[in-house]
Scaffold this motif. Structure first.
Motif, PDB file in Angstrom:
ATOM      1  N   LEU A   1       0.831  -1.217   0.000  1.00 42.94           N
ATOM      2  CA  LEU A   1       0.000   0.000   0.000  1.00 42.94           C
ATOM      3  C   LEU A   1       0.863   1.264   0.000  1.00 42.94           C
ATOM      4  O   LEU A   1       0.523   2.260  -0.640  1.00 42.94           O
ATOM      5  N   GLU A   2       1.996   1.199   0.683  1.00 42.33           N
ATOM      6  CA  GLU A   2       2.878   2.373   0.749  1.00 42.33           C
ATOM      7  C   GLU A   2       3.502   2.678  -0.626  1.00 42.33           C
ATOM      8  O   GLU A   2       3.642   3.844  -1.005  1.00 42.33           O
ATOM      9  N   VAL A   3       3.860   1.621  -1.375  1.00 40.22           N
ATOM     10  CA  VAL A   3       4.378   1.846  -2.737  1.00 40.22           C
ATOM     11  C   VAL A   3       3.306   2.548  -3.575  1.00 40.22           C
ATOM     12  O   VAL A   3       3.574   3.537  -4.278  1.00 40.22           O
ATOM     13  N   HIS A   4       2.069   2.051  -3.486  1.00 42.13           N
ATOM     14  CA  HIS A   4       0.992   2.667  -4.288  1.00 42.13           C
ATOM     15  C   HIS A   4       0.721   4.104  -3.829  1.00 42.13           C
ATOM     16  O   HIS A   4       0.528   4.997  -4.655  1.00 42.13           O
ATOM     17  N   ARG A   5       0.730   4.311  -2.511  1.00 42.26           N
ATOM     18  CA  ARG A   5       0.509   5.668  -1.984  1.00 42.26           C
ATOM     19  C   ARG A   5       1.568   6.624  -2.541  1.00 42.26           C
ATOM     20  O   ARG A   5       1.265   7.729  -2.992  1.00 42.26           O
ATOM     21  N   THR A   6       2.828   6.170  -2.540  1.00 43.18           N
ATOM     22  CA  THR A   6       3.926   7.010  -3.023  1.00 43.18           C
ATOM     23  C   THR A   6       3.772   7.276  -4.517  1.00 43.18           C
ATOM     24  O   THR A   6       3.964   8.403  -4.984  1.00 43.18           O
ATOM     25  N   ALA A   7       3.415   6.239  -5.269  1.00 42.52           N
ATOM     26  CA  ALA A   7       3.220   6.412  -6.718  1.00 42.52           C
ATOM     27  C   ALA A   7       2.129   7.452  -6.973  1.00 42.52           C
ATOM     28  O   ALA A   7       2.291   8.362  -7.807  1.00 42.52           O
ATOM     29  N   HIS A   8       1.033   7.345  -6.252  1.00 45.51           N
ATOM     30  CA  HIS A   8      -0.076   8.299  -6.452  1.00 45.51           C
ATOM     31  C   HIS A   8       0.394   9.724  -6.168  1.00 45.51           C
ATOM     32  O   HIS A   8       0.056  10.661  -6.885  1.00 45.51           O
ATOM     33  N   LYS A   9       1.182   9.862  -5.109  1.00 48.83           N
ATOM     34  CA  LYS A   9       1.699  11.191  -4.736  1.00 48.83           C
ATOM     35  C   LYS A   9       2.557  11.778  -5.863  1.00 48.83           C
ATOM     36  O   LYS A   9       2.571  12.981  -6.093  1.00 48.83           O
ATOM     37  N   LEU A  10       3.240  10.886  -6.588  1.00 44.97           N
ATOM     38  CA  LEU A  10       4.120  11.345  -7.674  1.00 44.97           C
ATOM     39  C   LEU A  10       3.386  11.433  -9.011  1.00 44.97           C
ATOM     40  O   LEU A  10       4.000  11.646 -10.056  1.00 44.97           O
ATOM     41  N   GLY A  11       2.075  11.188  -8.980  1.00 40.35           N
ATOM     42  CA  GLY A  11       1.288  11.296 -10.211  1.00 40.35           C
ATOM     43  C   GLY A  11       1.400  10.081 -11.115  1.00 40.35           C
ATOM     44  O   GLY A  11       1.139  10.172 -12.312  1.00 40.35           O
ATOM     45  N   ILE A  12       1.804   8.946 -10.539  1.00 41.90           N
ATOM     46  CA  ILE A  12       1.846   7.710 -11.339  1.00 41.90           C
ATOM     47  C   ILE A  12       0.585   6.911 -11.016  1.00 41.90           C
ATOM     48  O   ILE A  12       0.398   6.473  -9.881  1.00 41.90           O
TER      49      ILE A  12
END
Ligand code: V47
Length: 369
Positions: free
Chosen positions: A208-219
């Protein structure tokens, strides 16, 4: 008025209450979703899900002209539900060369393909640069091809071997040409079950943290759930609840993909899921994940016929032409691959929906009324 009549006919008071919530656009609770899993009334669950789907997607059903590439099946994790991943010394082990991979991308590009979906095993000898470099090579050779690559498990692994944070890894992948992240590796978040089916790979918090970080970066990213092995209905709902919470926070998930477990050749064994269970799981995910725009009926795991029915029980997307799939085929699925765009259009039309060719981000490219 018609909805009132329909609700009056539901004898079970809890189910009636759930139907009222759906028609009033209210969010279902954990208990509501569990109740739906335990009911035998698939028609009701499917109809409610399709009601919600049509609110969101009308009569449209999506597909993409894409290709999956699994560069290697060598994997350090040896998850018990997986027949694809093998050790390096296994006679079935393979690793594609860069030339082979680029040739596959070229073939897809020539036939108007929009997306390459890259995911594979995690080999012990791959360095950080192998993952980033492959994305860079594909993007340099085919700049207009969308590269949807590496699951949260691979990104967690890249972070471990490089000592870089998730953010740094994702920024470097993005710079190399990564456009989106597939949903694989979620399996089931329950710690109890994860310990039994995938004890070594990244856990739920890390996924979930990988996805959260990706979303934050616009991925943008996708999310999956592997069901039909050891998990309870409650654990399926818990899994979806964690995704719903993250989606409330970031809005970065594009689609949810329930993945039916195939047991052949796995250490875990077990039985195939029933089509009733498959359809119910698709439908309940549509109802529960009210903040997800799309639900995918992945025809590789469901089979084409069940996927077509699922398009009338809450799903609005068939994934794509795929060309080649090794992970679920290793576990026994017989779904034919190498479909043409015309075949996908026919499958959707025969299901009574209007086919929409999309890109990875659900932008429509062509409508086939
Ligand atoms: O994470 C492995 C699953 C996944 C088995 O993001 C199995 O658009 C069934 O995630 N039976 C990889 N499933 C595939 C995946 C995916 C597929 C299509 C679209 C997208 C997307 C993502 O395959 C793995 C795992 O959950 N898997 N073994 C098996 N025996």
């Amino acid at each position: 008025m018609q909805l009132d009549l329909l609700i009056e006919k539901i004898a079970d008071k809890d189910l009636r209450h759930i139907a009222e919530k759906v028609f009033e656009g209210k969010r279902l609770s954990f208990q509501d979703a569990v109740k739906l899993f335990y009911t035998a009334d698939l028609t009701l669950v499917g109809s409610l899900a399709e009601y919600l789907n049509r609110q969101k997607n009308g009569m449209f059903a999506y597909f993409v002209v894409n290709r999956q590439i699994n560069p290697t099946n060598v994997c350090i994790y040896q998850c018990n539900f997986c027949s694809f991943g093998v050790t390096k010394s296994d006679p079935r082990a393979y690793e594609m060369t860069l030339e082979e991979i680029l040739k596959k991308v070229e073939e897809t590009h020539k036939m108007g393909g929009r997306e390459v979906h890259i995911v594979g095993g995690i080999p012990p000898h791959w360095k950080y640069e192998n993952y980033v470099g492959l994305v860079r090579e594909i993007k340099n050779s085919f700049p207009d091809m969308v590269v949807k690559a590496w699951t949260a498990i691979e990104i967690h692994h890249m972070s471990k071997i490089s000592g870089k944070s998730y953010e740094k890894v994702l920024l470097e992948l993005k710079e190399a040409g990564l456009d989106a992240i597939p949903g694989g590796g979620a399996e089931i978040f329950s710690e109890r079950v994860r310990k039994l089916i995938a004890p070594y790979k990244a856990n739920a918090e890390e996924y979930l943290e990988v996805h959260r970080t990706a979303h934050k970066l616009g991925i943008p990213t996708n999310a999956t759930m592997l069901y039909g092995h050891l998990e309870t209905y409650e654990e399926r709902v818990e899994h979806m609840e964690r995704l719903r919470e993250l989606q409330d926070e970031t809005g970065g998930f594009q689609v949810f993909i329930p993945l039916a477990y195939w047991p052949e050749g796995t250490r875990l064994g077990g039985k195939r899921t029933s089509s009733v269970d498959d359809l119910k799981t698709v439908a309940i995910s549509r109802l529960f994940l009210d903040n997800f725009d799309h639900i995918k009926a992945y025809w590789i795991t469901l089979g084409e016929k069940v996927a077509q029915v699922a398009l009338n029980m809450g799903a609005d997307d068939l994934d794509g032409t795929i060309q080649e799939e090794k992970i679920v085929h290793a576990a026994g699925t017989k779904s034919a691959v190498g479909h043409t765009k015309e075949r996908l259009i026919k499958l959707i039309r025969d299901a009574g929906k209007i086919p929409v060719e999309r890109d990875t981000f659900y932008n429509p490219i062509a409508i086939y009324p």
